[in-house]
Design a protein around this motif. Structure first.
Motif, PDB file in Angstrom:
ATOM      1  N   ASP A 209       0.867  -1.175   0.000  1.00 39.22           N
ATOM      2  CA  ASP A 209       0.000   0.000   0.000  1.00 39.22           C
ATOM      3  C   ASP A 209       0.907   1.229   0.000  1.00 39.22           C
ATOM      4  OD1 ASP A 209      -1.637   2.233   0.869  1.00 39.22           O
ATOM      5  OD2 ASP A 209      -3.136   0.778   1.509  1.00 39.22           O
ATOM      6  N   ASP A 210       0.708   2.105  -0.978  1.00 40.99           N
ATOM      7  CA  ASP A 210       1.587   3.262  -1.100  1.00 40.99           C
ATOM      8  C   ASP A 210       1.467   4.222   0.077  1.00 40.99           C
ATOM      9  OD1 ASP A 210       2.496   2.330  -3.503  1.00 40.99           O
ATOM     10  OD2 ASP A 210       1.120   3.535  -4.710  1.00 40.99           O
ATOM     11  N   LYS A 211       0.314   4.223   0.745  1.00 41.17           N
ATOM     12  CA  LYS A 211       0.040   5.243   1.760  1.00 41.17           C
ATOM     13  C   LYS A 211       0.197   4.734   3.190  1.00 41.17           C
ATOM     14  CE  LYS A 211      -1.241   8.207  -1.422  1.00 41.17           C
ATOM     15  NZ  LYS A 211      -0.440   9.409  -1.750  1.00 41.17           N
ATOM     16  N   ARG A 212       0.100   3.418   3.399  1.00 41.04           N
ATOM     17  CA  ARG A 212       0.029   2.903   4.757  1.00 41.04           C
ATOM     18  C   ARG A 212       1.012   1.754   4.976  1.00 41.04           C
ATOM     19  NH1 ARG A 212      -4.636   5.358   3.620  1.00 41.04           N
ATOM     20  NH2 ARG A 212      -5.016   3.977   1.857  1.00 41.04           N
ATOM     21  N   ALA A 213       1.189   1.406   6.250  1.00 42.72           N
ATOM     22  CA  ALA A 213       2.082   0.302   6.598  1.00 42.72           C
ATOM     23  C   ALA A 213       1.636  -0.968   5.904  1.00 42.72           C
ATOM     24  CB  ALA A 213       2.091   0.103   8.115  1.00 42.72           C
ATOM     25  N   SER A 233      -5.288  -7.564   2.399  1.00 42.13           N
ATOM     26  CA  SER A 233      -5.320  -7.182   0.982  1.00 42.13           C
ATOM     27  C   SER A 233      -5.756  -8.318   0.066  1.00 42.13           C
ATOM     28  CB  SER A 233      -3.950  -6.656   0.542  1.00 42.13           C
ATOM     29  OG  SER A 233      -2.944  -7.627   0.744  1.00 42.13           O
ATOM     30  N   HIS A 234      -5.974  -9.525   0.629  1.00 44.55           N
ATOM     31  CA  HIS A 234      -6.421 -10.686  -0.158  1.00 44.55           C
ATOM     32  C   HIS A 234      -5.434 -10.988  -1.293  1.00 44.55           C
ATOM     33  CE1 HIS A 234     -10.887  -9.478   0.910  1.00 44.55           C
ATOM     34  NE2 HIS A 234     -10.085  -9.524   1.966  1.00 44.55           N
ATOM     35  N   THR A 235      -4.150 -10.844  -1.024  1.00 51.24           N
ATOM     36  CA  THR A 235      -3.126 -11.030  -2.048  1.00 51.24           C
ATOM     37  C   THR A 235      -2.696 -12.491  -2.094  1.00 51.24           C
ATOM     38  OG1 THR A 235      -2.328  -8.791  -1.583  1.00 51.24           O
ATOM     39  CG2 THR A 235      -0.892 -10.226  -2.875  1.00 51.24           C
ATOM     40  N   PRO A 236      -2.990 -13.209  -3.185  1.00 54.46           N
ATOM     41  CA  PRO A 236      -2.619 -14.629  -3.251  1.00 54.46           C
ATOM     42  C   PRO A 236      -1.124 -14.796  -3.542  1.00 54.46           C
ATOM     43  CG  PRO A 236      -3.741 -13.983  -5.269  1.00 54.46           C
ATOM     44  CD  PRO A 236      -3.728 -12.781  -4.380  1.00 54.46           C
ATOM     45  N   LEU A 237      -0.365 -15.168  -2.531  1.00 49.21           N
ATOM     46  CA  LEU A 237       1.081 -15.377  -2.679  1.00 49.21           C
ATOM     47  C   LEU A 237       1.360 -16.866  -2.766  1.00 49.21           C
ATOM     48  CD1 LEU A 237       2.410 -12.834  -0.003  1.00 49.21           C
ATOM     49  CD2 LEU A 237       2.026 -12.449  -2.447  1.00 49.21           C
ATOM     50  N   ASN A 238       2.019 -17.278  -3.842  1.00 50.63           N
ATOM     51  CA  ASN A 238       2.269 -18.698  -4.062  1.00 50.63           C
ATOM     52  C   ASN A 238       3.586 -18.860  -4.817  1.00 50.63           C
ATOM     53  OD1 ASN A 238       2.267 -21.408  -4.633  1.00 50.63           O
ATOM     54  ND2 ASN A 238       0.183 -21.465  -5.456  1.00 50.63           N
ATOM     55  N   PRO A 239       4.619 -19.382  -4.154  1.00 52.84           N
ATOM     56  CA  PRO A 239       5.914 -19.541  -4.829  1.00 52.84           C
ATOM     57  C   PRO A 239       5.838 -20.407  -6.088  1.00 52.84           C
ATOM     58  CG  PRO A 239       6.115 -19.935  -2.468  1.00 52.84           C
ATOM     59  CD  PRO A 239       4.653 -19.853  -2.763  1.00 52.84           C
TER      60      PRO A 239
END
Length: 497
Positions: A209-213, A233-239
């Motif tokens: 997030d550009d504005k927050r931690a 953020s519901h960001t799907p991280l998968n190596p």
């Protein structure tokens, strides 16, 4: 040093020791499951399937820790009707060990949240919320220590700044501490005072997030954190997925920090394997789908049975029809137009425009019959329609603040162009005319936004002149019942970049 940090070093309740003989620890994790008790519209997820995975891993591994990174609630009728009771009973049935707070945990206020936490078996952790002067006093710890075969794992939890994200009245008495400051102090203490071999940050601040931690920056500036398990953020991280955002980020000392997070609604479960001999960390993702339907847990089935009847009855009350499946953009366009109509009724004349926020649209709508239950799942919050009288120059700032977040909604008589490089709107027309900075406009919106929620602080420069007696979902349901026209796909971005 603030009270929470003083508590940090002395709170015996924060330390929990587990003795076992093994070289590996497996952490199973979820985030943003949002009351998705049953499989979602694409037949993914569901708590019965999730339990099958958890049971399988526990059967195969000696050391398993089950954690959640926040937003267990809000998103389906189970929360609308039962206010978190079902989700927390499920957490107990699945035997969660550790959890932290998402912003939606506060949707019914801190007192109701406290009542739920008192019945939980999981340890709830927050490192940067001081809750001593709130109903949550005594129900959260600043960190947890787990010990496996002489190796210590320290787990802290970091939560987002509630200002602009959570209604002030719902977090009264809770003091927020800066994420990076809290993380730095606590991770150092875990590593050097508690002698933790592995330091884990369970977070609900979002991946970037550009504005927050956020987790990406947290990893970069950290020195003592080995693993971040995040949410929000519901960001799907998968190596294993080449399209995934980075799952390893170098910290301030040049060492890799592993970051793990999943998409929402429990459609998968994360698995992190920690080699306790060399502290090597490997993350992976397990899909939650129909291949898991063979195993039914009778205890979990019995827990859910009493709640299903009312959910099913609301899904049977038909209001309208959709000509095709409706995504969030179509829904926010349709509902913004309906809110404009409702605002005009409330103001005793025509309102000039309507504004809704993307964050208030929590689901999609299927093709065919649209039920009362569908509308309640799309609009689960107890918001009300309000009409705000606001000067044009302030309204322009509202639009600029809206432009910083994707897919916010305005009524069809409005067209806005936002320039992200300038951070302002280059064109605003209402009813075909340019916005007049000196004119006063009547804006139909919801109380949450009128109070400056979703970071729309400029809205507070206006004056509320009318308020609906109904919650938003009821006003929308009433409007849909009166309209005999089928709902149609409308993906036009009225506030565009």
């Amino acid at each position: 040093m603030r009270r929470a940090f003083r508590t940090l070093f002395f709170a015996a309740a924060a330390a929990a020791a587990v003795s076992a003989s093994a070289e590996h620890l497996v952490i199973l994790h979820t985030n943003d499951t949002h009351s998705q008790i049953d499989p979602e519209s694409h037949d993914l997820g569901g708590v019965m399937r999730r339990k099958a995975v958890i049971d399988s891993v526990r059967g195969a591994e000696k050391n398993v820790l089950l954690v959640d990174a926040g937003d267990v609630v809000q998103g389906t009728l189970y929360f609308n009707l039962y206010r978190g009771e079902v989700e927390h009973k499920v957490m107990n049935a699945l035997e969660y060990d550790i959890a932290t707070l998402g912003n939606h945990e506060f949707d019914n206020g801190a007192k109701e949240l406290a009542d739920l936490l008192r019945n939980d078996n999981a340890t709830w952790v927050s490192t940067n919320y001081d809750v001593d002067n709130s109903p949550l006093a005594g129900l959260l710890v600043p960190y947890v220590i787990k010990e496996y075969d002489g190796k210590k794992v320290g787990i802290m939890a970091l939560n987002l700044d509630p200002k602009g994200m959570i209604s002030d009245r719902n977090v009264k008495g809770i003091e927020y501490m800066d994420v990076y400051e809290a993380a730095d102090h606590t991770a150092w203490a875990l590593r050097h005072n508690e002698k933790a071999d592995v330091v884990v940050a369970l977070t609900h601040i979002g991946y970037s997030d550009d504005k927050r931690a956020n987790d990406s920056i947290l990893a970069t500036v950290s020195k003592d954190i080995d693993l971040i398990i995040g949410g929000h953020s519901h960001t799907p991280l998968n190596p294993a997925n080449p399209a995934s955002k980075p799952t390893r980020v170098r910290n301030a000392n040049g060492k890799d920090v592993v970051i793990a997070q999943l998409h929402s609604m429990g459609t998968s479960i994360g698995k992190v394997d920690i080699d306790l001999d060399n502290n090597e960390i490997v993350s992976s993702v397990i899909p939650i789908d129909s291949r898991l339907d063979g195993k039914v847990d009778e205890n979990l089935l019995a827990i859910l049975a009493p709640y299903r009847e009312k959910v099913d009855s609301l899904m049977s009350l038909k209001l309208a029809k959709a000509a095709a499946p409706l995504d969030k953009q179509s829904i926010i366009n349709i509902f913004s137009d309906l809110v404009l109509e409702r605002g005009s009724q409330l103001a005793g004349g025509k309102a000039d425009l309507a504004i809704l926020n993307n964050g208030g649209i929590r689901n999609t709508l299927p093709k065919g019959d649209i039920s009362q239950g569908h509308v309640m799942m799309v609009l689960p919050f107890n918001n009300t329609v309000e009409v705000v009288r606001i000067k044009g120059d302030a309204l322009a700032r509202v639009f600029a603040q809206m432009g910083r977040r994707p897919m916010n909604g305005v009524s069809g008589n409005v067209d806005v162009t936002y320039n992200p490089e300038l951070g302002e709107c280059t064109s605003i027309t209402i009813n075909g005319r340019p916005l007049d900075p000196d004119k006063y406009y009547n804006v139909a919106t919801i109380d949450y936004l009128a109070e400056g929620g979703d970071y729309l602080s400029a809205f507070t420069e206006g004056e509320v002149i009318a308020t609906s007696e109904n919650i938003l979902s009821r006003d929308i349901s009433n409007a849909l019942k009166k309209s005999k026209k089928p709902l149609k796909v409308n993906t036009t971005e009225r506030l565009h970049h």
